[in-house]
Design an enzyme around this catalytic site. Structure first.
Site, short mmCIF file in Angstrom:
data_model
loop_
_atom_site.label_atom_id
_atom_site.label_comp_id
_atom_site.label_asym_id
_atom_site.label_seq_id
_atom_site.Cartn_x
_atom_site.Cartn_y
_atom_site.Cartn_z
N ARG A 91 0.83 -1.20 0.00
CA ARG A 91 0.00 0.00 0.00
C ARG A 91 0.87 1.26 0.00
O ARG A 91 0.57 2.24 -0.64
CB ARG A 91 -0.89 -0.03 1.25
CG ARG A 91 -2.09 0.88 1.20
CD ARG A 91 -2.86 0.90 2.53
NE ARG A 91 -2.87 -0.34 3.27
CZ ARG A 91 -3.81 -1.28 3.15
NH1 ARG A 91 -4.81 -1.11 2.32
NH2 ARG A 91 -3.74 -2.38 3.89
N TYR A 92 1.95 1.24 0.78
CA TYR A 92 2.88 2.36 0.88
C TYR A 92 4.20 1.94 0.24
O TYR A 92 4.57 0.77 0.30
CB TYR A 92 3.17 2.71 2.35
CG TYR A 92 1.95 3.06 3.17
CD1 TYR A 92 1.44 4.35 3.18
CD2 TYR A 92 1.33 2.10 3.96
CE1 TYR A 92 0.34 4.68 3.95
CE2 TYR A 92 0.23 2.42 4.74
CZ TYR A 92 -0.27 3.71 4.73
OH TYR A 92 -1.36 4.02 5.50
N ARG A 95 6.90 -0.23 2.55
CA ARG A 95 6.57 -1.39 3.39
C ARG A 95 5.52 -2.28 2.74
O ARG A 95 4.72 -1.78 1.93
CB ARG A 95 6.13 -0.93 4.78
CG ARG A 95 4.77 -0.31 4.86
CD ARG A 95 4.69 0.71 6.00
NE ARG A 95 5.01 2.02 5.49
CZ ARG A 95 4.38 3.16 5.84
NH1 ARG A 95 3.45 3.14 6.75
NH2 ARG A 95 4.69 4.30 5.30
N CYS A 104 -5.28 -17.99 13.69
CA CYS A 104 -5.03 -17.22 14.91
C CYS A 104 -5.30 -18.10 16.11
O CYS A 104 -5.99 -19.12 16.01
CB CYS A 104 -5.96 -16.01 14.98
SG CYS A 104 -5.86 -14.90 13.57
N CYS A 108 -11.26 -12.83 16.96
CA CYS A 108 -11.85 -11.65 17.59
C CYS A 108 -13.10 -11.28 16.82
O CYS A 108 -13.08 -11.22 15.58
CB CYS A 108 -10.84 -10.51 17.58
SG CYS A 108 -9.22 -11.01 18.19
N CYS A 111 -12.75 -8.37 14.23
CA CYS A 111 -11.56 -8.34 13.37
C CYS A 111 -11.89 -7.80 11.98
O CYS A 111 -12.84 -8.23 11.34
CB CYS A 111 -11.01 -9.76 13.23
SG CYS A 111 -9.61 -9.86 12.10
N ARG A 113 -10.20 -8.39 9.41
CA ARG A 113 -9.92 -9.44 8.41
C ARG A 113 -10.75 -10.68 8.70
O ARG A 113 -10.37 -11.80 8.37
CB ARG A 113 -8.43 -9.79 8.40
CG ARG A 113 -7.55 -8.66 7.93
CD ARG A 113 -6.20 -9.15 7.39
NE ARG A 113 -5.40 -8.02 6.92
CZ ARG A 113 -4.48 -7.39 7.63
NH1 ARG A 113 -4.20 -7.81 8.84
NH2 ARG A 113 -3.83 -6.36 7.13
N ASP A 271 -12.84 -0.70 12.51
CA ASP A 271 -13.08 -0.68 11.06
C ASP A 271 -14.49 -1.16 10.70
O ASP A 271 -15.17 -1.80 11.50
CB ASP A 271 -12.04 -1.56 10.35
CG ASP A 271 -10.66 -0.95 10.46
OD1 ASP A 271 -10.50 0.21 10.06
OD2 ASP A 271 -9.74 -1.65 10.97
N ASP A 308 -8.31 3.73 9.50
CA ASP A 308 -7.94 3.18 8.20
C ASP A 308 -9.03 3.62 7.23
O ASP A 308 -10.19 3.22 7.39
CB ASP A 308 -7.86 1.65 8.26
CG ASP A 308 -6.44 1.17 8.18
OD1 ASP A 308 -5.78 1.48 7.16
OD2 ASP A 308 -5.99 0.50 9.12
N LYS A 315 -3.81 4.77 6.52
CA LYS A 315 -4.16 5.11 7.90
C LYS A 315 -3.89 6.59 8.12
O LYS A 315 -2.86 7.09 7.68
CB LYS A 315 -3.20 4.31 8.79
CG LYS A 315 -3.82 3.61 9.94
CD LYS A 315 -2.73 2.87 10.69
CE LYS A 315 -2.91 1.39 10.65
NZ LYS A 315 -2.42 0.75 9.48
S1 SF4 Z 1 -7.68 -9.30 15.32
FE1 SF4 Z 1 -8.07 -10.74 13.61
S2 SF4 Z 1 -6.02 -11.30 12.87
FE2 SF4 Z 1 -5.76 -10.45 14.93
S3 SF4 Z 1 -5.85 -12.22 16.33
FE3 SF4 Z 1 -7.93 -11.36 16.21
S4 SF4 Z 1 -8.90 -12.58 14.58
FE4 SF4 Z 1 -6.69 -12.87 14.35
#
Ligand code: SF4
Length: 346
Positions: A91-92, A95, A104, A108, A111, A113, A271, A308, A315
């Site tokens: 994206r940048y 990096r 994971c 979460c 999340c 993603r 997000d 973001d 960001k």
């Molecule tokens: S925020 Fe998303 S990527 Fe990070 S540990 Fe939780 S589920 Fe996994």
């Protein structure tokens, strides 16, 4: 003496019922579980004091996840819009993000993603080689950010091998690991893991932590192993309604992180991931919390509040603003809300 087995991770609605974290398996929860994977690590399971507490709220599914708002997106920060090869986001200029794994230790509920994590494990070797070839052929890339997935679910052997491959690319100077593992699965931070993270390129670990209750004695010891090895530790926190959306809770977290030699780095506005509106505050509420924090604790404990921009535009810091320009220079607000004139000669 009887040896009790360590509690295992919870990965289904039935597990959550058995553990007393949800009352009963409902059709709504089954639907949520089909859409978004469940995993509460054994460490977080034991850190939950009450089914309604801020730890449970982060990991236990909720029927509110079925509420999809029109502004919510499948790929809220636009990873795919900037992906030159599978698993890589550029994206940048200086990096890249490398998703070495999609799994994971916890899933979460907020999340960004959430549509991508949990599906496949490690990035296939052909994709990894293509990503490394792209990085090697792009001299502007100075930093590789391993995230994705949580890179510290990989074994020390795999991580050491990846670090060796990155160290063979001379222009890569920094490797950043974005992880929840030191907190949610601290037993993974073994001497072998710490050793795998050391050497060239220079490693930074950015810990994702949202509440001081996550910093169990075992997490504190894991962070001490990383800090003791000289690995710089930063943190990122997501501002979450019902978890940490007040200045006192965040102050307690940031002070706890500092005591563990972790410097608070980013506070993310939550997000626009699908099914997460019950976690989102307004930006104005986030700015008010940041302004209050400025009066409560020293600058080393205060992260930058960032958004973001949806669509993959990067960001940006989102305040609060302390400066207001006018014809005579600036009006500057102090931490108590007083406003002062600042002359700014050309
Ligand atoms: S925020 Fe998303 S990527 Fe990070 S540990 Fe939780 S589920 Fe996994």
């Amino acid at each position: 003496m009887t040896a009790f087995p360590a509690p295992r991770a919870l990965t289904s609605v039935d597990d959550l019922v058995t553990a007393g974290l949800v009352a009963q398996p409902t059709a709504a929860l089954t639907q949520v579980a089909e859409a978004f994977r469940i995993r509460v690590s054994s460490e977080m399971r034991t850190a939950i004091a009450d089914p309604a507490d801020p730890i449970a709220r982060q990991f236990v599914p909720d029927a509110a996840e079925l509420v999809l708002r029109p502004e919510e997106l499948q790929d809220p920060i636009g990873d795919l819009a900037h992906s030159p090869t599978p698993g890589l986001t550029h994206r940048y200029p200086d990096r890249v993000i490398l998703a070495a794994t999609h799994t994971c230790e916890v899933y979460c509920r907020f999340c960004f993603r959430r549509e991508a994590v949990g599906e496949e494990a490690a990035l296939p070797e052909a994709d990894m080689q293509a990503a490394l070839d792209y990085i090697a052929a792009t001299p502007a890339i100075w930093e590789v950010i391993l995230t994705g997935g949580d890179p510290l679910v990989l074994s020390p052997r795999r991580l050491a091998a990846l670090m060796a491959r990155l160290s063979a690319i001379p222009h890569v100077q920094i490797v950043r690991f974005h992880t929840r593992v030191p907190v949610v699965a601290p037993a993974r931070i073994t001497a072998e893991m710490v050793q795998a993270l050391q050497g060239r390129p220079t490693t930074y670990v950015v810990l994702h932590s949202n509440h001081a209750q996550e910093l169990t004695p075992a997490a504190t010891e894991a962070l001490a192993r990383l800090a003791g090895a000289g690995i710089p530790l930063l943190s990122q926190t997501v501002l979450l309604r019902g978890v940490n959306d007040d200045a006192a809770t965040l102050e307690t977290l940031f002070r706890a992180l500092l005591r563990n030699r972790v410097t608070p780095y980013y506070l993310h506005h939550c997000d626009l991931a699908r099914g997460t509106s019950h976690f989102r505050t307004t930006i104005a509420a986030g700015q008010a919390i940041m302004a209050e924090l400025r009066g409560r604790m020293s600058g080393i404990g205060i992260p930058t509040y960032v958004l973001d921009i949806p669509g993959g535009f990067g960001k940006v810091p989102i305040g609060p603003d302390y400066l207001q320009a006018d014809a005579d220079g600036y009006l500057v607000a102090d931490w108590q809300g007083g406003v002062h004139r600042y002359a700014d000669p050309a």
